[in-house]
Design a protein around this motif. Sequence first.
Motif, PDB file in Angstrom:
ATOM      1  N   ASP A 181      57.779 -64.415  94.756  1.00  0.00           N
ATOM      2  CA  ASP A 181      57.583 -65.629  93.961  1.00  0.00           C
ATOM      3  C   ASP A 181      57.281 -66.807  94.883  1.00  0.00           C
ATOM      4  O   ASP A 181      56.338 -67.581  94.652  1.00  0.00           O
ATOM      5  N   LEU A 182      58.057 -66.950  95.940  1.00  0.00           N
ATOM      6  CA  LEU A 182      57.809 -68.007  96.919  1.00  0.00           C
ATOM      7  C   LEU A 182      56.419 -67.873  97.525  1.00  0.00           C
ATOM      8  O   LEU A 182      55.690 -68.862  97.675  1.00  0.00           O
ATOM      9  N   GLU A 183      56.041 -66.651  97.877  1.00  0.00           N
ATOM     10  CA  GLU A 183      54.735 -66.423  98.503  1.00  0.00           C
ATOM     11  C   GLU A 183      53.603 -66.777  97.551  1.00  0.00           C
ATOM     12  O   GLU A 183      52.578 -67.325  97.969  1.00  0.00           O
ATOM     13  N   PHE A 184      53.762 -66.498  96.266  1.00  0.00           N
ATOM     14  CA  PHE A 184      52.746 -66.839  95.272  1.00  0.00           C
ATOM     15  C   PHE A 184      52.487 -68.340  95.263  1.00  0.00           C
ATOM     16  O   PHE A 184      51.342 -68.801  95.358  1.00  0.00           O
ATOM     17  N   HIS A 185      53.559 -69.118  95.162  1.00  0.00           N
ATOM     18  CA  HIS A 185      53.399 -70.575  95.099  1.00  0.00           C
ATOM     19  C   HIS A 185      52.969 -71.147  96.454  1.00  0.00           C
ATOM     20  O   HIS A 185      52.216 -72.120  96.507  1.00  0.00           O
ATOM     21  N   ARG A 186      53.436 -70.538  97.532  1.00  0.00           N
ATOM     22  CA  ARG A 186      53.004 -70.979  98.867  1.00  0.00           C
ATOM     23  C   ARG A 186      51.507 -70.723  99.054  1.00  0.00           C
ATOM     24  O   ARG A 186      50.796 -71.548  99.646  1.00  0.00           O
ATOM     25  N   ALA A 187      51.021 -69.604  98.557  1.00  0.00           N
ATOM     26  CA  ALA A 187      49.595 -69.284  98.675  1.00  0.00           C
ATOM     27  C   ALA A 187      48.747 -70.309  97.925  1.00  0.00           C
ATOM     28  O   ALA A 187      47.676 -70.698  98.390  1.00  0.00           O
ATOM     29  N   ILE A 188      49.231 -70.752  96.766  1.00  0.00           N
ATOM     30  CA  ILE A 188      48.502 -71.775  96.017  1.00  0.00           C
ATOM     31  C   ILE A 188      48.503 -73.093  96.786  1.00  0.00           C
ATOM     32  O   ILE A 188      47.472 -73.772  96.888  1.00  0.00           O
ATOM     33  N   ALA A 189      49.642 -73.461  97.358  1.00  0.00           N
ATOM     34  CA  ALA A 189      49.714 -74.689  98.161  1.00  0.00           C
ATOM     35  C   ALA A 189      48.743 -74.622  99.333  1.00  0.00           C
ATOM     36  O   ALA A 189      48.057 -75.595  99.660  1.00  0.00           O
ATOM     37  N   SER A 190      48.657 -73.467  99.965  1.00  0.00           N
ATOM     38  CA  SER A 190      47.739 -73.281 101.090  1.00  0.00           C
ATOM     39  C   SER A 190      46.289 -73.375 100.642  1.00  0.00           C
ATOM     40  O   SER A 190      45.431 -73.911 101.367  1.00  0.00           O
ATOM     41  N   THR A 191      46.005 -72.894  99.440  1.00  0.00           N
ATOM     42  CA  THR A 191      44.638 -72.882  98.921  1.00  0.00           C
ATOM     43  C   THR A 191      44.111 -74.283  98.636  1.00  0.00           C
ATOM     44  O   THR A 191      42.898 -74.480  98.561  1.00  0.00           O
ATOM     45  N   THR A 192      44.987 -75.268  98.507  1.00  0.00           N
ATOM     46  CA  THR A 192      44.517 -76.650  98.309  1.00  0.00           C
ATOM     47  C   THR A 192      43.732 -77.149  99.517  1.00  0.00           C
ATOM     48  O   THR A 192      42.984 -78.118  99.412  1.00  0.00           O
ATOM     49  N   LYS A 193      43.929 -76.511 100.670  1.00  0.00           N
ATOM     50  CA  LYS A 193      43.318 -76.939 101.938  1.00  0.00           C
ATOM     51  C   LYS A 193      43.802 -78.339 102.342  1.00  0.00           C
ATOM     52  O   LYS A 193      43.159 -79.027 103.119  1.00  0.00           O
ATOM     53  N   ASN A 194      44.930 -78.722 101.783  1.00  0.00           N
ATOM     54  CA  ASN A 194      45.561 -80.000 102.105  1.00  0.00           C
ATOM     55  C   ASN A 194      46.920 -79.675 102.717  1.00  0.00           C
ATOM     56  O   ASN A 194      47.824 -79.198 102.023  1.00  0.00           O
ATOM     57  N   ARG A 195      47.057 -79.924 104.008  1.00  0.00           N
ATOM     58  CA  ARG A 195      48.262 -79.503 104.717  1.00  0.00           C
ATOM     59  C   ARG A 195      49.534 -80.148 104.172  1.00  0.00           C
ATOM     60  O   ARG A 195      50.626 -79.606 104.337  1.00  0.00           O
ATOM     61  N   HIS A 196      49.407 -81.291 103.512  1.00  0.00           N
ATOM     62  CA  HIS A 196      50.609 -81.965 103.014  1.00  0.00           C
ATOM     63  C   HIS A 196      51.231 -81.209 101.844  1.00  0.00           C
ATOM     64  O   HIS A 196      52.455 -81.200 101.688  1.00  0.00           O
ATOM     65  N   PHE A 197      50.392 -80.584 101.017  1.00  0.00           N
ATOM     66  CA  PHE A 197      50.948 -79.760  99.939  1.00  0.00           C
ATOM     67  C   PHE A 197      51.742 -78.602 100.530  1.00  0.00           C
ATOM     68  O   PHE A 197      52.842 -78.295 100.083  1.00  0.00           O
ATOM     69  N   LEU A 198      51.175 -77.967 101.550  1.00  0.00           N
ATOM     70  CA  LEU A 198      51.855 -76.826 102.156  1.00  0.00           C
ATOM     71  C   LEU A 198      53.112 -77.275 102.888  1.00  0.00           C
ATOM     72  O   LEU A 198      54.152 -76.609 102.817  1.00  0.00           O
ATOM     73  N   SER A 199      53.043 -78.402 103.584  1.00  0.00           N
ATOM     74  CA  SER A 199      54.221 -78.912 104.294  1.00  0.00           C
ATOM     75  C   SER A 199      55.344 -79.241 103.318  1.00  0.00           C
ATOM     76  O   SER A 199      56.514 -78.932 103.577  1.00  0.00           O
ATOM     77  N   MET A 200      54.996 -79.853 102.187  1.00  0.00           N
ATOM     78  CA  MET A 200      56.019 -80.174 101.186  1.00  0.00           C
ATOM     79  C   MET A 200      56.631 -78.900 100.631  1.00  0.00           C
ATOM     80  O   MET A 200      57.855 -78.787 100.486  1.00  0.00           O
ATOM     81  N   PHE A 201      55.776 -77.911 100.349  1.00  0.00           N
ATOM     82  CA  PHE A 201      56.303 -76.657  99.822  1.00  0.00           C
ATOM     83  C   PHE A 201      57.223 -75.993 100.841  1.00  0.00           C
ATOM     84  O   PHE A 201      58.319 -75.529 100.496  1.00  0.00           O
ATOM     85  N   ASN A 202      56.802 -75.939 102.097  1.00  0.00           N
ATOM     86  CA  ASN A 202      57.625 -75.293 103.121  1.00  0.00           C
ATOM     87  C   ASN A 202      58.929 -76.044 103.341  1.00  0.00           C
ATOM     88  O   ASN A 202      59.960 -75.434 103.661  1.00  0.00           O
ATOM     89  N   TYR A 203      58.918 -77.365 103.165  1.00  0.00           N
ATOM     90  CA  TYR A 203      60.161 -78.133 103.297  1.00  0.00           C
ATOM     91  C   TYR A 203      61.125 -77.772 102.173  1.00  0.00           C
ATOM     92  O   TYR A 203      62.306 -77.495 102.388  1.00  0.00           O
ATOM     93  N   LEU A 204      60.603 -77.765 100.965  1.00  0.00           N
ATOM     94  CA  LEU A 204      61.463 -77.484  99.821  1.00  0.00           C
ATOM     95  C   LEU A 204      61.954 -76.041  99.827  1.00  0.00           C
ATOM     96  O   LEU A 204      63.080 -75.752  99.440  1.00  0.00           O
ATOM     97  N   GLY A 205      61.069 -75.128 100.269  1.00  0.00           N
ATOM     98  CA  GLY A 205      61.454 -73.732 100.414  1.00  0.00           C
ATOM     99  C   GLY A 205      62.078 -73.163  99.166  1.00  0.00           C
ATOM    100  O   GLY A 205      61.569 -73.329  98.063  1.00  0.00           O
ATOM    101  N   GLU A 206      63.207 -72.530  99.332  1.00  0.00           N
ATOM    102  CA  GLU A 206      63.831 -71.826  98.218  1.00  0.00           C
ATOM    103  C   GLU A 206      64.419 -72.764  97.177  1.00  0.00           C
ATOM    104  O   GLU A 206      64.787 -72.323  96.087  1.00  0.00           O
ATOM    105  N   VAL A 207      64.484 -74.062  97.494  1.00  0.00           N
ATOM    106  CA  VAL A 207      64.942 -75.026  96.494  1.00  0.00           C
ATOM    107  C   VAL A 207      64.030 -74.981  95.276  1.00  0.00           C
ATOM    108  O   VAL A 207      64.455 -75.228  94.150  1.00  0.00           O
ATOM    109  N   LEU A 208      62.747 -74.624  95.494  1.00  0.00           N
ATOM    110  CA  LEU A 208      61.790 -74.620  94.401  1.00  0.00           C
ATOM    111  C   LEU A 208      61.975 -73.471  93.431  1.00  0.00           C
ATOM    112  O   LEU A 208      61.404 -73.463  92.356  1.00  0.00           O
TER     113      LEU A 208
END
Length: 241
Positions: free
Chosen positions: A146-173
């Motif tokens: 589940d985490l990988e699914f949402h992380r992959a979408i964040a990565s697909t934005t090609k905007n590093r800030h989306f991915l950084s925010m997702f990685n910060y929140l991690g399992e909190v999400l």
Amino acid sequence: MSSIGKRETLTGQLVRAIADRISSGQYARGERLPTEQEMIGEFNVSRTVVREAVANLKAKGLVHTQQGIGAFVLKDVSAEPFRIEEDNLELLEEIVSVMELRISIELEAAALAAIRRDGDDLTRIKNALDMMNEAIERGESSVLADLEFHRAIASTTKNRHFLSMFNYLGEVLIPRTRLQTHKLNDLPQRQYLERVNREHDQIYQAIKAQDVEGARAAMRLHLGSSRDRLRTNALRVEKAS
């Protein structure tokens, strides 16, 4: 002071209340904090709690004290970096708040992913879907998929800030890493997870089709439904307490 939760100490509640007022500017930089007696009256706590809270705020670099005069907000206090207090995530209402934050971020992430996805992105998202289905079939936790699914979408934005925010929140999400959300939905775990992954598939199909509004709508349905179920349960718990 309003009740924050049984797991948080009175000192912790008072520290957070004052820190919030400093952050919002209610207590301006260089301004003296209310006196001990004023805080005792306003927050309905003991003198010991007030003194412990001031000491904690001083250790955090938010205030300084002058003997015989009082505590003052530091003139050069810097804005605290964004963070979520992990301890508060034992509280259902805090999980709902995190879900609201997650919705605002991930709706736009899904829309950008629909615009910017390439073949490799689609493969990564689809692989996460398949991982989750395989975990469900084995009767195992699908949280990592589940985490990988949402992380992959964040990565697909090609905007590093989306991915950084997702990685910060991690399992909190992922709320079910902190409580068994299938029980809040009155569903067996497998049935609940299968429904979650059907929602994931709708998001994936919209991104694959480059359907921007469809991706937003599918993500809104997925996360909004989770938030609403959690909120309903929070109200149920509040009425029962």
